[in-house]
Design a protein around this motif. Structure first.
Motif, PDB file in Angstrom:
ATOM      1  N   ARG A   1       5.483  13.726 -13.793  1.00  0.00           N
ATOM      2  CA  ARG A   1       5.635  13.038 -12.503  1.00  0.00           C
ATOM      3  C   ARG A   1       4.702  11.846 -12.403  1.00  0.00           C
ATOM      4  O   ARG A   1       5.084  10.769 -11.959  1.00  0.00           O
ATOM      5  N   ILE A   2       3.459  12.043 -12.820  1.00  0.00           N
ATOM      6  CA  ILE A   2       2.482  10.962 -12.750  1.00  0.00           C
ATOM      7  C   ILE A   2       2.888   9.803 -13.653  1.00  0.00           C
ATOM      8  O   ILE A   2       2.753   8.627 -13.283  1.00  0.00           O
ATOM      9  N   MET A   3       3.428  10.123 -14.830  1.00  0.00           N
ATOM     10  CA  MET A   3       3.771   9.079 -15.786  1.00  0.00           C
ATOM     11  C   MET A   3       5.036   8.308 -15.409  1.00  0.00           C
ATOM     12  O   MET A   3       5.385   7.328 -16.061  1.00  0.00           O
ATOM     13  N   LYS A   4       5.685   8.709 -14.336  1.00  0.00           N
ATOM     14  CA  LYS A   4       6.805   7.928 -13.810  1.00  0.00           C
ATOM     15  C   LYS A   4       6.308   6.728 -13.002  1.00  0.00           C
ATOM     16  O   LYS A   4       7.095   5.853 -12.629  1.00  0.00           O
ATOM     17  N   PHE A   5       5.019   6.717 -12.740  1.00  0.00           N
ATOM     18  CA  PHE A   5       4.418   5.605 -12.001  1.00  0.00           C
ATOM     19  C   PHE A   5       4.691   4.292 -12.738  1.00  0.00           C
ATOM     20  O   PHE A   5       4.473   4.178 -13.944  1.00  0.00           O
ATOM     21  N   GLU A   6       5.185   3.309 -12.003  1.00  0.00           N
ATOM     22  CA  GLU A   6       5.479   2.012 -12.605  1.00  0.00           C
ATOM     23  C   GLU A   6       4.246   1.121 -12.516  1.00  0.00           C
ATOM     24  O   GLU A   6       3.600   1.039 -11.489  1.00  0.00           O
ATOM     25  N   GLY A   7       3.961   0.441 -13.573  1.00  0.00           N
ATOM     26  CA  GLY A   7       2.798  -0.434 -13.605  1.00  0.00           C
ATOM     27  C   GLY A   7       1.882  -0.076 -14.740  1.00  0.00           C
ATOM     28  O   GLY A   7       1.868   1.070 -15.221  1.00  0.00           O
ATOM     29  N   LYS A   8       1.140  -1.065 -15.209  1.00  0.00           N
ATOM     30  CA  LYS A   8       0.238  -0.863 -16.337  1.00  0.00           C
ATOM     31  C   LYS A   8      -1.184  -1.301 -16.009  1.00  0.00           C
ATOM     32  O   LYS A   8      -1.404  -2.114 -15.113  1.00  0.00           O
ATOM     33  N   ILE A   9      -2.130  -0.737 -16.761  1.00  0.00           N
ATOM     34  CA  ILE A   9      -3.544  -0.997 -16.542  1.00  0.00           C
ATOM     35  C   ILE A   9      -4.184  -1.404 -17.877  1.00  0.00           C
ATOM     36  O   ILE A   9      -3.735  -0.980 -18.950  1.00  0.00           O
ATOM     37  N   ARG A  10      -5.215  -2.235 -17.799  1.00  0.00           N
ATOM     38  CA  ARG A  10      -5.914  -2.649 -19.008  1.00  0.00           C
ATOM     39  C   ARG A  10      -6.586  -1.454 -19.693  1.00  0.00           C
ATOM     40  O   ARG A  10      -7.128  -0.555 -19.042  1.00  0.00           O
ATOM     41  N   GLY A  11      -6.603  -1.493 -21.004  1.00  0.00           N
ATOM     42  CA  GLY A  11      -7.226  -0.434 -21.768  1.00  0.00           C
ATOM     43  C   GLY A  11      -8.702  -0.257 -21.469  1.00  0.00           C
ATOM     44  O   GLY A  11      -9.236   0.848 -21.587  1.00  0.00           O
TER      45      GLY A  11
ATOM     46  N   ILE B   1      -9.281 -10.750  -9.823  1.00  0.00           N
ATOM     47  CA  ILE B   1      -9.846  -9.678 -10.653  1.00  0.00           C
ATOM     48  C   ILE B   1      -8.862  -8.519 -10.746  1.00  0.00           C
ATOM     49  O   ILE B   1      -8.633  -7.969 -11.832  1.00  0.00           O
ATOM     50  N   TRP B   2      -8.278  -8.146  -9.613  1.00  0.00           N
ATOM     51  CA  TRP B   2      -7.303  -7.052  -9.610  1.00  0.00           C
ATOM     52  C   TRP B   2      -6.162  -7.352 -10.573  1.00  0.00           C
ATOM     53  O   TRP B   2      -5.736  -6.497 -11.357  1.00  0.00           O
ATOM     54  N   GLU B   3      -5.675  -8.587 -10.533  1.00  0.00           N
ATOM     55  CA  GLU B   3      -4.550  -8.973 -11.377  1.00  0.00           C
ATOM     56  C   GLU B   3      -4.899  -8.955 -12.858  1.00  0.00           C
ATOM     57  O   GLU B   3      -4.004  -8.865 -13.705  1.00  0.00           O
ATOM     58  N   LYS B   4      -6.187  -9.041 -13.184  1.00  0.00           N
ATOM     59  CA  LYS B   4      -6.613  -8.938 -14.579  1.00  0.00           C
ATOM     60  C   LYS B   4      -6.530  -7.502 -15.084  1.00  0.00           C
ATOM     61  O   LYS B   4      -6.425  -7.267 -16.288  1.00  0.00           O
ATOM     62  N   TYR B   5      -6.582  -6.545 -14.151  1.00  0.00           N
ATOM     63  CA  TYR B   5      -6.588  -5.132 -14.529  1.00  0.00           C
ATOM     64  C   TYR B   5      -5.224  -4.470 -14.406  1.00  0.00           C
ATOM     65  O   TYR B   5      -4.887  -3.619 -15.212  1.00  0.00           O
ATOM     66  N   TRP B   6      -4.488  -4.819 -13.361  1.00  0.00           N
ATOM     67  CA  TRP B   6      -3.237  -4.132 -13.046  1.00  0.00           C
ATOM     68  C   TRP B   6      -2.050  -5.097 -13.056  1.00  0.00           C
ATOM     69  O   TRP B   6      -2.191  -6.240 -12.651  1.00  0.00           O
ATOM     70  N   THR B   7      -0.888  -4.580 -13.495  1.00  0.00           N
ATOM     71  CA  THR B   7       0.346  -5.359 -13.387  1.00  0.00           C
ATOM     72  C   THR B   7       1.053  -5.075 -12.074  1.00  0.00           C
ATOM     73  O   THR B   7       2.072  -5.701 -11.769  1.00  0.00           O
ATOM     74  N   VAL B   8       0.547  -4.118 -11.298  1.00  0.00           N
ATOM     75  CA  VAL B   8       1.129  -3.769  -9.993  1.00  0.00           C
ATOM     76  C   VAL B   8       0.023  -3.688  -8.953  1.00  0.00           C
ATOM     77  O   VAL B   8      -1.162  -3.671  -9.280  1.00  0.00           O
ATOM     78  N   GLY B   9       0.438  -3.611  -7.708  1.00  0.00           N
ATOM     79  CA  GLY B   9      -0.524  -3.494  -6.622  1.00  0.00           C
ATOM     80  C   GLY B   9      -1.060  -4.852  -6.196  1.00  0.00           C
ATOM     81  O   GLY B   9      -1.007  -5.829  -6.952  1.00  0.00           O
ATOM     82  N   LYS B  10      -1.553  -4.881  -4.988  1.00  0.00           N
ATOM     83  CA  LYS B  10      -2.149  -6.105  -4.448  1.00  0.00           C
ATOM     84  C   LYS B  10      -3.516  -5.781  -3.845  1.00  0.00           C
ATOM     85  O   LYS B  10      -3.637  -4.839  -3.060  1.00  0.00           O
TER      86      LYS B  10
ATOM     87  N   VAL C   1     -11.581  -4.198   2.643  1.00  0.00           N
ATOM     88  CA  VAL C   1     -10.635  -4.593   1.597  1.00  0.00           C
ATOM     89  C   VAL C   1      -9.453  -3.634   1.614  1.00  0.00           C
ATOM     90  O   VAL C   1      -9.561  -2.501   2.076  1.00  0.00           O
ATOM     91  N   ARG C   2      -8.342  -4.111   1.083  1.00  0.00           N
ATOM     92  CA  ARG C   2      -7.111  -3.326   1.129  1.00  0.00           C
ATOM     93  C   ARG C   2      -6.438  -3.359  -0.238  1.00  0.00           C
ATOM     94  O   ARG C   2      -6.455  -4.381  -0.924  1.00  0.00           O
ATOM     95  N   VAL C   3      -5.840  -2.243  -0.623  1.00  0.00           N
ATOM     96  CA  VAL C   3      -5.014  -2.180  -1.825  1.00  0.00           C
ATOM     97  C   VAL C   3      -3.627  -1.724  -1.401  1.00  0.00           C
ATOM     98  O   VAL C   3      -3.464  -0.636  -0.852  1.00  0.00           O
ATOM     99  N   GLU C   4      -2.648  -2.564  -1.665  1.00  0.00           N
ATOM    100  CA  GLU C   4      -1.271  -2.261  -1.290  1.00  0.00           C
ATOM    101  C   GLU C   4      -0.413  -2.028  -2.530  1.00  0.00           C
ATOM    102  O   GLU C   4      -0.728  -2.500  -3.620  1.00  0.00           O
ATOM    103  N   GLU C   5       0.647  -1.271  -2.336  1.00  0.00           N
ATOM    104  CA  GLU C   5       1.659  -1.054  -3.383  1.00  0.00           C
ATOM    105  C   GLU C   5       1.074  -0.394  -4.630  1.00  0.00           C
ATOM    106  O   GLU C   5       1.431  -0.732  -5.755  1.00  0.00           O
TER     107      GLU C   5
END
Length: 205
Positions: free
Chosen positions: A15-25, A127-136, A151-155
């Motif tokens: 279920r967790i791995m269905k999450f869409e989006g990628k993160i830096r190694g 900075i967020w965009e350097k780490y994640w391909t999703v979220g704002k 501060v806020r994190v959306e999506e």
């Protein structure tokens, strides 16, 4: 949404791995470095064994810092660490606090940020965009004189364990930017508690 108290198994992992989006190694490497420093190599091997048993192995030594990996791997990493090593929420938050200290991305941004207000409003979303391909990441409000910010994190509805990790992460970044010695971070809104987004109140002294 997965409850944090559930035992990590194959079904939950799927279920967790269905999450869409990628993160830096580098954010996965930070988990490994924390465990190696605090618990040792054998502890890290136990975590890797747990991840293997649920069908989503992570070989931390093979992770490349600038490559992108499935975002769900971050949640699985934290959950496996929490379960195998018996970590509490406080220790997961400590992991978040440690991560920015070894991030060259954070260090580069902070080195050239200029005034705090410019860094807060103009640089933090980058900075967020350097780490994640999703979220704002949204810098909502900064009060320098009163020494607080929102501060806020959306999506980004990854897993509730990541909320705890972010509390620590944001605390350290705030300390690095403001020079404050006493930092508090409170998550005031959370999708896992019925809100539309994550919101954090940061204070420093």
């Amino acid at each position: 949404m997965v409850k944090m108290e559930e035992i990590l198994n194959k079904e939950i992992a799927q279920r967790i791995m269905k999450f869409e989006g990628k993160i830096r190694g580098m954010d996965l490497i930070a988990d490994a470095e924390f465990i190696l420093e605090k618990e040792g190599r054998e502890a890290l091997k136990r975590v890797e064994e747990k991840l293997k048993t649920i069908g989503f192995p992570i070989e931390y030594e093979k992770i490349k810092s600038m490559d992108f990996y499935p975002g769900g791997m971050k949640a699985l990493s934290l959950l496996a660490i929490k379960e195998v090593l018996g970590y509490t929420d406080r220790e997961i938050e400590e992991m978040g606090k440690a991560a920015p200290k070894i991030s060259f991305i954070i260090k580069i941004f902070i080195k050239y940020f200029g005034p705090i207000s410019k860094f807060f409003y103009a640089q933090t979303p980058k900075i967020w965009e350097k780490y994640w391909t999703v979220g704002k990441f949204i810098p909502v409000k900064l009060e320098e004189k009163e020494k607080w910010a929102i501060v806020r994190v959306e999506e980004l509805d990854l897993h509730s364990i990541y909320c705890i990790y972010l509390k620590g992460y944001f605390s350290t970044v705030t300390k690095m930017v403001t020079g404050g010695q006493k930092i508090t971070c409170q998550e005031t809104k959370c999708p896992f508690k019925g809100n539309e987004f994550h919101e954090f109140l940061l204070k420093w002294q």
